[in-house]
Design an enzyme around this catalytic site. Structure first.
Site, short mmCIF file in Angstrom:
data_model
loop_
_atom_site.label_atom_id
_atom_site.label_comp_id
_atom_site.label_asym_id
_atom_site.label_seq_id
_atom_site.Cartn_x
_atom_site.Cartn_y
_atom_site.Cartn_z
N LYS A 137 0.85 -1.19 0.00
CA LYS A 137 0.00 0.00 0.00
C LYS A 137 0.88 1.23 0.00
O LYS A 137 1.86 1.28 0.74
CB LYS A 137 -0.83 -0.01 1.29
CG LYS A 137 -1.85 1.07 1.39
CD LYS A 137 -3.15 0.66 0.74
CE LYS A 137 -4.15 1.80 0.62
NZ LYS A 137 -3.94 2.65 -0.55
N LYS A 186 5.07 2.13 8.41
CA LYS A 186 3.87 2.86 8.83
C LYS A 186 2.71 1.89 9.03
O LYS A 186 1.99 1.95 10.02
CB LYS A 186 3.53 3.89 7.74
CG LYS A 186 2.66 5.00 8.22
CD LYS A 186 2.37 5.97 7.09
CE LYS A 186 3.61 6.73 6.64
NZ LYS A 186 3.28 7.76 5.64
N LYS A 243 5.22 2.43 -2.98
CA LYS A 243 5.08 3.84 -3.34
C LYS A 243 5.32 3.98 -4.83
O LYS A 243 5.95 3.11 -5.44
CB LYS A 243 6.10 4.70 -2.58
CG LYS A 243 5.68 6.14 -2.42
CD LYS A 243 4.71 6.33 -1.26
CE LYS A 243 4.33 7.77 -1.09
NZ LYS A 243 3.56 7.97 0.15
N ASP A 261 -0.78 11.15 -3.01
CA ASP A 261 0.33 11.71 -2.23
C ASP A 261 0.52 13.14 -2.75
O ASP A 261 -0.43 13.74 -3.26
CB ASP A 261 1.58 10.84 -2.38
CG ASP A 261 2.67 11.21 -1.38
OD1 ASP A 261 2.46 11.02 -0.18
OD2 ASP A 261 3.71 11.73 -1.80
N THR A 291 -5.10 12.36 7.11
CA THR A 291 -3.70 12.49 7.55
C THR A 291 -3.60 13.56 8.64
O THR A 291 -3.00 13.34 9.70
CB THR A 291 -2.80 12.84 6.35
OG1 THR A 291 -2.95 11.79 5.39
CG2 THR A 291 -1.35 12.97 6.75
N SER A 293 -7.31 5.02 4.35
CA SER A 293 -7.23 4.31 3.06
C SER A 293 -7.56 2.83 3.27
O SER A 293 -8.24 2.21 2.45
CB SER A 293 -5.81 4.41 2.48
OG SER A 293 -5.71 5.53 1.65
P1 NAD Z 1 -0.13 18.64 -1.08
O1 NAD Z 1 0.34 18.54 -2.47
O2 NAD Z 1 -1.59 18.73 -0.83
O3 NAD Z 1 0.54 19.91 -0.37
C1 NAD Z 1 1.92 20.10 -0.35
C2 NAD Z 1 2.17 21.46 0.29
O4 NAD Z 1 3.58 21.63 0.43
C3 NAD Z 1 1.66 22.64 -0.54
O5 NAD Z 1 1.12 23.62 0.33
C4 NAD Z 1 2.92 23.16 -1.19
O6 NAD Z 1 2.83 24.55 -1.49
C5 NAD Z 1 3.91 22.90 -0.08
N1 NAD Z 1 5.28 22.91 -0.58
C6 NAD Z 1 5.75 22.39 -1.74
N2 NAD Z 1 7.06 22.66 -1.86
C7 NAD Z 1 7.40 23.34 -0.74
C8 NAD Z 1 8.61 23.91 -0.28
N3 NAD Z 1 9.72 23.84 -1.03
N4 NAD Z 1 8.58 24.53 0.93
C9 NAD Z 1 7.45 24.61 1.67
N5 NAD Z 1 6.28 24.11 1.27
C10 NAD Z 1 6.27 23.50 0.08
O7 NAD Z 1 0.53 17.41 -0.32
P2 NAD Z 1 0.04 16.69 1.01
O8 NAD Z 1 -0.79 15.56 0.63
O9 NAD Z 1 -0.44 17.71 1.99
O10 NAD Z 1 1.45 16.09 1.50
C11 NAD Z 1 2.36 16.83 2.28
C12 NAD Z 1 3.32 15.87 2.97
O11 NAD Z 1 2.55 14.99 3.77
C13 NAD Z 1 4.15 15.00 2.04
O12 NAD Z 1 5.40 14.75 2.64
C14 NAD Z 1 3.37 13.71 1.99
O13 NAD Z 1 4.18 12.60 1.65
C15 NAD Z 1 2.87 13.65 3.41
N6 NAD Z 1 1.71 12.78 3.57
C16 NAD Z 1 0.53 13.05 2.94
C17 NAD Z 1 -0.53 12.16 3.11
C18 NAD Z 1 -1.89 12.42 2.51
O14 NAD Z 1 -2.79 11.59 2.74
N7 NAD Z 1 -2.11 13.51 1.82
C19 NAD Z 1 -0.36 11.01 3.89
C20 NAD Z 1 0.86 10.78 4.51
C21 NAD Z 1 1.89 11.68 4.34
#
Ligand code: NAD
Length: 434
Positions: free
Chosen positions: A72, A96, A108, A148, A192, A360
């Site tokens: 997953k 995780k 992934k 993601d 999340t 999920s």
């Molecule tokens: P997203 O695409 O919705 O948002 C990403 C955010 O990060 C945006 O606000 C973007 O502007 C910002 N960003 C991008 N580059 C940046 C930089 N250089 N400096 C500062 N901010 C920056 O993504 P998300 O789903 O919110 O994921 C964010 C993190 O959380 C990732 O590491 C992802 O792997 C992790 N994550 C997400 C989920 C999920 O279900 N969405 C689950 C587990 C982990």
């Protein structure tokens, strides 16, 4: 902030295993096996662009380990996607799922693309083309993708539709994070952030925090960052700083988070505003860089954007006593050592952001049984699982006098070790021979 280089991301990720090994119940052979991903697929996806030209995009899917169940993990669209990053992210998913005691292994995937440069139709052709290439590699009983960074429910819907067409049967369980009318789960979008919120609520009890006096900085204002900021703000926490890829804003008295979310989603820009209905007015604030945000004097720091943002070069400047890792891999191994020496509590990514994979899993269970749950049911089950596993890891940390990341890895390693041992170990077979 500079884009991270991913060269050593996987080596950095597996290095954490050796430290946790001494506290875990797993044999050395099983540990060695977990240092190597089970399967790696690289594909080229040709896409006809709107101007008639043809562009080829490179995509990856890595299945790290499937001892505890189907693999997953999310799919990421970013120009920084490379094989080392995808391997590291797949590895984190294995741990995780194990730390949450979900019956999955880790995987992934991603495509090396800047999605902001693509039209909606180009994005759809790319997403469907990618599924065409990986359709034999994924499946509801083998490998189940999810959203993601820079992928969302709409993209998951296209992908599920494409997979179902290829296999000529409706298969909602092949992918999670889908739109609700296509078999998505209630509560997946904010899961999340909500999972991390439940971790913070447990810490609130342990540390006697008074929300109104607790200052929080959030790096990244996307899906995860917005959800955690909104839930904490609703409880009275002071969200004093937030940022996106363009930089951050800081206001010592705290922002009105629903207003920030409203304007960000309308204008795609982060602005310091207070909104009444559709009318938004600017409020005084200070512009800060993403680097400055990480070093603010706050009670809780929440990196919710990228990996490798807390490094040797800024770990000594981090003032927050508690760091809750909503992003995957925001802290490097060397930075971790510095933070531990300085007595910081780091709630590790494999626990803090596990709410997403947990819901999920709920979505997949609902798809497989064809019976759907209410939002309240989803939230109750998520709350129960997050609280239980958070406290389980926290108790290991106290009992074994180790940092919380090592405790989380040790718990996960022990669970994976138990599954591997159930299939028979070298010891078991040599005993039988004699
Ligand atoms: P997203 O695409 O919705 O948002 C990403 C955010 O990060 C945006 O606000 C973007 O502007 C910002 N960003 C991008 N580059 C940046 C930089 N250089 N400096 C500062 N901010 C920056 O993504 P998300 O789903 O919110 O994921 C964010 C993190 O959380 C990732 O590491 C992802 O792997 C992790 N994550 C997400 C989920 C999920 O279900 N969405 C689950 C587990 C982990």
């Amino acid at each position: 902030m500079n884009a991270p280089t991913n060269v050593d991301l996987f080596s950095g990720a597996i290095a954490r295993l050796d430290k946790a090994f001494q506290y875990a119940d797993i044999d050395a052979e099983a540990l060695e096996r977990l240092k190597h991903p089970k399967q790696i697929l690289q594909v080229s996806v040709p896409v006809r662009m709107d101007d008639g030209s043809l562009k080829i995009f490179t995509g990856y899917r890595v299945r790290h380990d499937d001892t505890r169940g189907p693999t997953k993990g999310g799919l990421r669209y970013s120009p920084n996607v490379d094989i080392s990053e995808v391997k590291a992210l797949a590895f984190w998913m294995t741990f995780k799922c194990a730390v949450m005691n979900i019956p999955y292994g880790g995987a992934k995937g991603g495509i090396c693309v800047n999605p902001k440069e693509l039209s909606r139709l180009e994005l759809e052709r790319l997403s469907r083309g990618f599924i065409e290439q990986i359709a034999d590699f994924i499946g509801p009983e083998t490998d189940i993708p999810a959203p993601d960074m820079y992928t969302n429910a709409m993209i998951m819907g296209w992908m599920m539709d494409e997979y179902s067409k290829i296999h000529r049967r409706h298969t909602p369980g092949v992918i999670t994070g889908k739109p609700i009318p296509l078999g998505g789960s209630q509560g997946r979008e904010e899961a999340t952030g909500r999972g991390a919120y439940y971790c913070i609520k447990e810490l609130e009890k342990k540390r006697d925090w008074v929300p109104k006096k607790t200052r929080v900085a959030v790096q990244g204002f996307g899906n995860a960052g917005q959800s955690i900021a909104r839930l904490l703000h609703a409880d009275g926490y002071q969200i004093v700083a937030v940022s996106d890829s363009r930089g951050g804003i800081y206001k010592p008295e705290g922002f009105d988070i629903p207003s920030l979310i409203q304007i960000k989603n309308e204008s795609r820009r982060l602005q310091a505003v207070y909104c009444t209905g559709s009318v938004c007015e600017a409020v005084p604030s200070k512009s800060i860089t993403n680097e400055q945000l990480l070093e603010l004097d706050v009670d809780v720091l929440i990196p919710a954007a990228l990996e490798d943002v807390i490094t040797v070069s800024n770990a000594n400047q981090i003032k927050a006593p508690v760091i809750v890792e909503v992003a995957n891999g925001p802290t490097t191994g060397e930075a971790d050592e510095i933070l531990n020496e300085r007595g910081k509590l780091v709630v590790p990514d494999i626990l803090a952001n596990a709410g997403g994979v947990t819901v999920s899993y709920f979505e997949w269970v609902q798809n497989q049984q064809g019976f759907y749950w209410s939002l309240e049911e989803v939230q109750q089950r998520l709350h129960a699982m997050m609280t239980q596993e958070f406290n389980h890891v926290y108790d290991w940390m106290i009992e074994k006098r180790i940092d919380m990341r090592t405790a989380a890895y040790a718990v996960a390693l022990s669970r994976i070790g138990a599954a591997i041992a159930s299939l028979g170990t070298a010891q078991y077979f040599s005993d039988n021979d004699s």
